[in-house]
Design a protein around this motif. Structure first.
Motif, PDB file in Angstrom:
ATOM      1  N   SER A  60       0.829  -1.210   0.000  1.00 42.60           N
ATOM      2  CA  SER A  60       0.000   0.000   0.000  1.00 42.60           C
ATOM      3  C   SER A  60       0.862   1.258   0.000  1.00 42.60           C
ATOM      4  N   TRP A  61       1.881   1.259   0.856  1.00 45.60           N
ATOM      5  CA  TRP A  61       2.763   2.433   0.939  1.00 45.60           C
ATOM      6  C   TRP A  61       3.589   2.580  -0.329  1.00 45.60           C
ATOM      7  N   ALA A  62       4.098   1.462  -0.831  1.00 47.56           N
ATOM      8  CA  ALA A  62       4.911   1.508  -2.043  1.00 47.56           C
ATOM      9  C   ALA A  62       4.118   2.061  -3.217  1.00 47.56           C
ATOM     10  N   GLU A  63       2.877   1.614  -3.348  1.00 48.56           N
ATOM     11  CA  GLU A  63       2.064   2.108  -4.461  1.00 48.56           C
ATOM     12  C   GLU A  63       1.757   3.591  -4.285  1.00 48.56           C
ATOM     13  N   ALA A  64       1.520   4.008  -3.054  1.00 49.60           N
ATOM     14  CA  ALA A  64       1.184   5.418  -2.794  1.00 49.60           C
ATOM     15  C   ALA A  64       2.361   6.350  -3.075  1.00 49.60           C
ATOM     16  N   ILE A  65       3.584   5.899  -2.797  1.00 51.43           N
ATOM     17  CA  ILE A  65       4.756   6.776  -2.966  1.00 51.43           C
ATOM     18  C   ILE A  65       5.532   6.483  -4.251  1.00 51.43           C
ATOM     19  N   GLY A  66       5.028   5.552  -5.040  1.00 48.86           N
ATOM     20  CA  GLY A  66       5.668   5.259  -6.312  1.00 48.86           C
ATOM     21  C   GLY A  66       6.934   4.423  -6.211  1.00 48.86           C
ATOM     22  N   ALA A  67       7.040   3.604  -5.172  1.00 48.78           N
ATOM     23  CA  ALA A  67       8.215   2.744  -5.029  1.00 48.78           C
ATOM     24  C   ALA A  67       8.105   1.552  -5.967  1.00 48.78           C
ATOM     25  N   GLY A  68       9.249   1.065  -6.431  1.00 46.42           N
ATOM     26  CA  GLY A  68       9.263  -0.061  -7.351  1.00 46.42           C
ATOM     27  C   GLY A  68       9.769  -1.350  -6.757  1.00 46.42           C
ATOM     28  N   ALA A  69      10.174  -1.315  -5.480  1.00 42.83           N
ATOM     29  CA  ALA A  69      10.703  -2.516  -4.838  1.00 42.83           C
ATOM     30  C   ALA A  69      10.352  -2.524  -3.362  1.00 42.83           C
ATOM     31  N   ILE A  70      10.126  -3.721  -2.838  1.00 47.90           N
ATOM     32  CA  ILE A  70       9.921  -3.923  -1.403  1.00 47.90           C
ATOM     33  C   ILE A  70      10.943  -4.942  -0.940  1.00 47.90           C
ATOM     34  N   TYR A  71      11.770  -4.567   0.017  1.00 50.56           N
ATOM     35  CA  TYR A  71      12.793  -5.457   0.566  1.00 50.56           C
ATOM     36  C   TYR A  71      12.307  -6.024   1.900  1.00 50.56           C
ATOM     37  N   ILE A  72      12.477  -7.323   2.060  1.00 52.33           N
ATOM     38  CA  ILE A  72      12.126  -7.965   3.324  1.00 52.33           C
ATOM     39  C   ILE A  72      13.207  -8.984   3.663  1.00 52.33           C
ATOM     40  N   GLY A  73      13.620  -9.021   4.930  1.00 51.74           N
ATOM     41  CA  GLY A  73      14.737  -9.853   5.350  1.00 51.74           C
ATOM     42  C   GLY A  73      14.346 -11.251   5.772  1.00 51.74           C
ATOM     43  N   ALA A  74      13.454 -11.881   5.028  1.00 52.68           N
ATOM     44  CA  ALA A  74      13.051 -13.251   5.340  1.00 52.68           C
ATOM     45  C   ALA A  74      14.212 -14.208   5.086  1.00 52.68           C
ATOM     46  N   VAL A  75      14.294 -15.246   5.926  1.00 51.64           N
ATOM     47  CA  VAL A  75      15.354 -16.247   5.806  1.00 51.64           C
ATOM     48  C   VAL A  75      14.709 -17.630   5.812  1.00 51.64           C
ATOM     49  N   ALA A  76      14.919 -18.388   4.747  1.00 52.23           N
ATOM     50  CA  ALA A  76      14.323 -19.722   4.655  1.00 52.23           C
ATOM     51  C   ALA A  76      15.189 -20.771   5.338  1.00 52.23           C
ATOM     52  N   GLU A  77      16.495 -20.715   5.121  1.00 52.91           N
ATOM     53  CA  GLU A  77      17.412 -21.701   5.691  1.00 52.91           C
ATOM     54  C   GLU A  77      17.909 -21.249   7.064  1.00 52.91           C
TER      55      GLU A  77
END
Length: 241
Positions: free
Chosen positions: A123-140
């Motif tokens: 929602s925030w990214a679309e409102a401010i025109g961001a093209g990427a969302i970074y998240i520090g998820a770790v699978a291993e």
């Protein structure tokens, strides 16, 4: 401006923990501080005040002015996790402890939490025109949370495509998802990430307990990386597990 730097604005989910801090460092290297927007979500967790302080400290370290902190208090009402329900004890000295129902998922798992975080980020990214969302998820090398798997983010990417404006182009970026915790530490050190400002403990806000799942994972990772953890602990008897 560094040649080849990604010109898109990036929203970075920054909990204040080690993984999200290194994720922020990666985004900083790729996009530059002026193209970063930092998002923090408090969700009624036991250490929300301490995590918010870590968020502010890391944001100040990188000089990022565009910040959003949201309150998702419904998680406390929903319950079902040792992080949000004080009637459920946080396991100690039980790395990857499963729930009382025999599930492979630890009681520290917060049901479907990352979908809520990502929804706010989109929602925030679309409102401010961001093209990427970074998240520090770790699978291993993590606690086995189902919303930290690569498949989860592939599916959510499709949801973003289907549920935003036709002209909106937002990419979910998971730069540490395939790394072991010790590799995340090494990557953070390469990038000069302020690991000493981070907070990982699930149950203490003054001095890290050293015995919860998250502390054990962190201590083991620093030991494997051959680096001293810069934060103090009350107990570290299980650091080598």
């Amino acid at each position: 401006m560094v040649t080849g730097m990604d010109q898109r604005k990036a929203v970075v989910l920054l909990s204040g923990g080690m993984d999200s801090c290194v994720c922020t460092a990666v985004a900083r290297e790729r996009h530059g501080a002026s193209n970063m927007a930092l998002l923090h979500a408090s969700y009624g967790q036991r250490t929300e005040g301490r995590e918010r302080r870590a968020f502010d400290d890391i944001a100040n370290f990188y000089g990022v002015r565009e910040r959003l902190a949201v309150q998702l208090e419904h998680f406390r009402a929903i319950g079902g996790s040792a992080l949000t329900d004080k009637s459920i004890s946080v396991p100690e000295n039980e790395l990857g402890a499963a729930s009382a129902h025999g599930s492979a998922i630890p009681v520290t798992y917060v049901p479907f939490r990352n979908a809520h975080f990502l929804s706010v980020a989109v929602s925030w990214a679309e409102a401010i025109g961001a093209g990427a969302i970074y998240i520090g998820a770790v699978a291993e090398d993590s606690s086995g949370y189902p919303d930290c798997r690569q498949e989860y983010y592939r599916v959510f990417q499709e949801l973003i495509r289907a549920g935003t404006r036709p002209e909106t182009q937002i990419e979910i970026v998971t730069p540490v998802i395939t790394l072991k915790k010790s590799e995340i530490i090494r990557r953070g050190m390469e990038l000069g990430a302020p690991l000493g400002l981070t907070w990982s403990c699930y149950q203490a806000e003054e001095t890290a307990c050293g015995v919860c799942d998250s502390c054990l994972l962190r201590l083991r990772a620093f030991a494997e990386a051959g680096v001293a953890d810069p934060i103090p602990y009350r107990r570290t008897v299980s650091a080598g597990r």
